[in-house]
Design a protein around this motif. Structure first.
Motif, PDB file in Angstrom:
ATOM      1  N   VAL A   1       0.821  -1.357   0.102  1.00 42.26           N
ATOM      2  CA  VAL A   1      -0.102  -0.026  -0.081  1.00 42.26           C
ATOM      3  C   VAL A   1       1.054   1.235   0.087  1.00 42.26           C
ATOM      4  O   VAL A   1       2.032   1.376   0.634  1.00 42.26           O
ATOM      5  CB  VAL A   1      -1.038   0.152   1.154  1.00 42.26           C
ATOM      6  CG1 VAL A   1      -1.696   1.423   1.229  1.00 42.26           C
ATOM      7  CG2 VAL A   1      -1.862  -1.092   1.377  1.00 42.26           C
TER       8      VAL A   1
ATOM      9  N   CYS B   1       0.766   5.172   0.926  1.00 48.96           N
ATOM     10  CA  CYS B   1       0.103   6.154   1.793  1.00 48.96           C
ATOM     11  C   CYS B   1       0.587   7.445   1.742  1.00 48.96           C
ATOM     12  O   CYS B   1       1.736   7.567   1.880  1.00 48.96           O
ATOM     13  CB  CYS B   1       0.172   5.723   3.441  1.00 48.96           C
ATOM     14  SG  CYS B   1      -0.502   3.757   3.659  1.00 48.96           S
TER      15      CYS B   1
ATOM     16  N   TRP C   1      -9.563  -7.470   3.467  1.00 47.66           N
ATOM     17  CA  TRP C   1      -8.694  -6.225   3.055  1.00 47.66           C
ATOM     18  C   TRP C   1      -9.292  -5.037   2.462  1.00 47.66           C
ATOM     19  O   TRP C   1      -8.924  -4.000   2.909  1.00 47.66           O
ATOM     20  CB  TRP C   1      -7.908  -6.840   1.953  1.00 47.66           C
ATOM     21  CG  TRP C   1      -6.864  -7.892   2.665  1.00 47.66           C
ATOM     22  CD1 TRP C   1      -6.723  -9.375   2.452  1.00 47.66           C
ATOM     23  CD2 TRP C   1      -5.739  -7.520   3.307  1.00 47.66           C
ATOM     24  NE1 TRP C   1      -5.394  -9.932   3.066  1.00 47.66           N
ATOM     25  CE2 TRP C   1      -4.877  -8.880   3.760  1.00 47.66           C
ATOM     26  CE3 TRP C   1      -5.371  -6.377   4.008  1.00 47.66           C
ATOM     27  CZ2 TRP C   1      -3.939  -8.705   4.534  1.00 47.66           C
ATOM     28  CZ3 TRP C   1      -3.985  -6.378   4.767  1.00 47.66           C
ATOM     29  CH2 TRP C   1      -3.412  -7.637   5.031  1.00 47.66           C
TER      30      TRP C   1
ATOM     31  N   LEU D   1      -8.505  -1.608   4.683  1.00 50.02           N
ATOM     32  CA  LEU D   1      -7.629  -0.649   4.016  1.00 50.02           C
ATOM     33  C   LEU D   1      -8.833   0.782   4.267  1.00 50.02           C
ATOM     34  O   LEU D   1      -8.243   1.788   4.085  1.00 50.02           O
ATOM     35  CB  LEU D   1      -7.479  -0.814   2.606  1.00 50.02           C
ATOM     36  CG  LEU D   1      -6.444  -1.783   2.494  1.00 50.02           C
ATOM     37  CD1 LEU D   1      -5.945  -2.282   1.092  1.00 50.02           C
ATOM     38  CD2 LEU D   1      -4.955  -1.671   3.256  1.00 50.02           C
TER      39      LEU D   1
ATOM     40  N   GLU E   1      -8.072   1.926   7.377  1.00 53.70           N
ATOM     41  CA  GLU E   1      -6.964   2.761   7.549  1.00 53.70           C
ATOM     42  C   GLU E   1      -6.882   4.075   7.130  1.00 53.70           C
ATOM     43  O   GLU E   1      -6.130   5.112   7.405  1.00 53.70           O
ATOM     44  CB  GLU E   1      -6.090   1.848   6.981  1.00 53.70           C
ATOM     45  CG  GLU E   1      -4.302   2.027   7.184  1.00 53.70           C
ATOM     46  CD  GLU E   1      -3.944   1.923   8.588  1.00 53.70           C
ATOM     47  OE1 GLU E   1      -3.033   2.388   8.669  1.00 53.70           O
ATOM     48  OE2 GLU E   1      -4.780   1.205   9.418  1.00 53.70           O
TER      49      GLU E   1
ATOM     50  N   MET F   1      -3.696   1.151  -3.143  1.00 50.37           N
ATOM     51  CA  MET F   1      -3.107  -0.184  -3.330  1.00 50.37           C
ATOM     52  C   MET F   1      -1.738  -0.424  -4.330  1.00 50.37           C
ATOM     53  O   MET F   1      -1.982   0.700  -5.245  1.00 50.37           O
ATOM     54  CB  MET F   1      -3.992  -1.216  -3.592  1.00 50.37           C
ATOM     55  CG  MET F   1      -3.680  -2.500  -3.760  1.00 50.37           C
ATOM     56  SD  MET F   1      -3.622  -3.328  -2.150  1.00 50.37           S
ATOM     57  CE  MET F   1      -5.558  -3.778  -2.011  1.00 50.37           C
TER      58      MET F   1
ATOM     59  N   PRO G   1      -7.884   0.369  -3.915  1.00 48.69           N
ATOM     60  CA  PRO G   1      -8.058  -1.027  -3.653  1.00 48.69           C
ATOM     61  C   PRO G   1      -9.188  -1.739  -4.195  1.00 48.69           C
ATOM     62  O   PRO G   1      -8.830  -2.974  -4.526  1.00 48.69           O
ATOM     63  CB  PRO G   1      -8.242  -0.638  -2.093  1.00 48.69           C
ATOM     64  CG  PRO G   1      -7.707   0.762  -1.810  1.00 48.69           C
ATOM     65  CD  PRO G   1      -7.828   1.519  -2.916  1.00 48.69           C
TER      66      PRO G   1
END
Length: 310
Positions: free
Chosen positions: A98, A100, A127, A131, A134, A281, A292
């Motif tokens: 990933v 960020c 997932w 994410l 997140e 992603m 993602p």
């Protein structure tokens, strides 16, 4: 049933070479609320993937997760085998690469690459939800601005007239000789040119000549105009390299065109602002970034259609 297929994964590397740490903000990130390690972990994986999974699981938080680092810190498998094993672990649901958005500094955004690791394999829906959560956690909190209450108008107070001030006359100073202008130094290379020139040091398969860097400089500069830095560009161009590259110039030129990151939207008023994505992603195979939900089993569409690389 073969007994060797159910042997437990190695919990520590058999090599005495320490595993390198990634730079702050990068590297391995374990998902929260994991069960303690067990001997039965990863027993359903093939031998190579089971060994690499046990090695990655034993690494500390923030450990470097590029292909070179696991290949150097364990003696059984080289770069190609480690890259294929990490791809298989992504398909199995143990990891996701990933990128960020960690913050902005002087108008330049900073992207960091993290590898989220789970001891328990999860499906794509898990997932995607993780994410998304997140990304919400990484979003900056709005800062409330305090507003001072209006002060009452002060009563009018008579202001005394200023007293005259005696200013001494300045002495006459003779004109000084000015120093001769120094010759201006030649400007250094642009950030795009320097990033291209360092590709060969990151991976010898991408060694470019000075003429190659000059020809690709404008294309690489478009990456910097979209807010990335030299580390982001280097990682994107060196991720998922084939075993041999016949023309580094042609390969880099195509990657600069195909992997260029999206342009972040300009700032808009709060009432009309759209959320800026702070997480993308990264394909486990080729390193291409994207949303993602556009990935399945950690792979982009092109890599899924091309089939597994062993």
């Amino acid at each position: 049933m073969a007994v060797s297929d159910l042997s437990p994964a190695l919990r520590a590397s058999a090599s005495s070479r320490p595993h390198p740490k990634a730079r702050p903000g990068y590297g391995k990130r374990s998902v929260p609320e994991q069960c303690p390690p067990r001997e039965a972990d990863f027993t359903l994986l093939p031998d190579r993937e089971r060994h690499i999974a046990g090695h990655v699981d034993a690494l500390p938080e923030g450990a470097a997760m590029d292909i070179k680092s696991p290949a150097k810190s364990q003696p059984l498998y080289g770069r190609m085998a480690v890259g294929s094993a990490l791809r298989a672990l992504g398909v199995a649901g143990h990891l996701r690469h990933v990128r960020c958005l960690s913050g902005e500094n002087g108008g330049q955004v900073r992207w960091v690459t993290r590898t989220f690791w789970s001891r328990i394999a999860h499906d794509n829906e898990w997932w995607d939800a993780f994410l998304a959560a997140e990304e919400r956690r990484s979003a900056p909190m709005p800062i409330a601005k305090s507003v001072d209450p209006p002060a009452s108008a002060p009563a009018s107070v008579p202001v005394p007239a200023p007293e005259p001030v005696h200013v001494p006359t300045q002495p006459v100073v003779p004109q000084q000789r000015t120093a001769e202008p120094q010759p201006q130094s030649r400007p250094g290379p642009s950030p795009a040119f320097a990033a291209l020139a360092r590709l060969g040091r990151a991976d010898s398969r991408l060694a470019l000549s000075g003429a190659d860097c000059a020809a690709l400089e404008q294309t690489a500069a478009e990456w910097f105009e979209r807010g990335v830095d030299a580390d982001y560009l280097t990682h994107a161009l060196t991720a998922g390299l084939p075993a041999s590259i016949g023309s580094p110039f042609g390969f880099v030129r195509r990657c600069l065109r195909d992997k260029i990151p999206p342009r972040l939207p300009a700032a808009t008023p709060v009432a009309q602002a759209t959320p800026v994505r702070r997480l993308m992603m990264e394909c486990t195979e080729c390193g291409a970034p994207g949303r993602p939900e556009a990935f399945r089993d950690g792979l982009c569409r092109r890599c899924r259609e091309s089939g597994p690389v062993v």
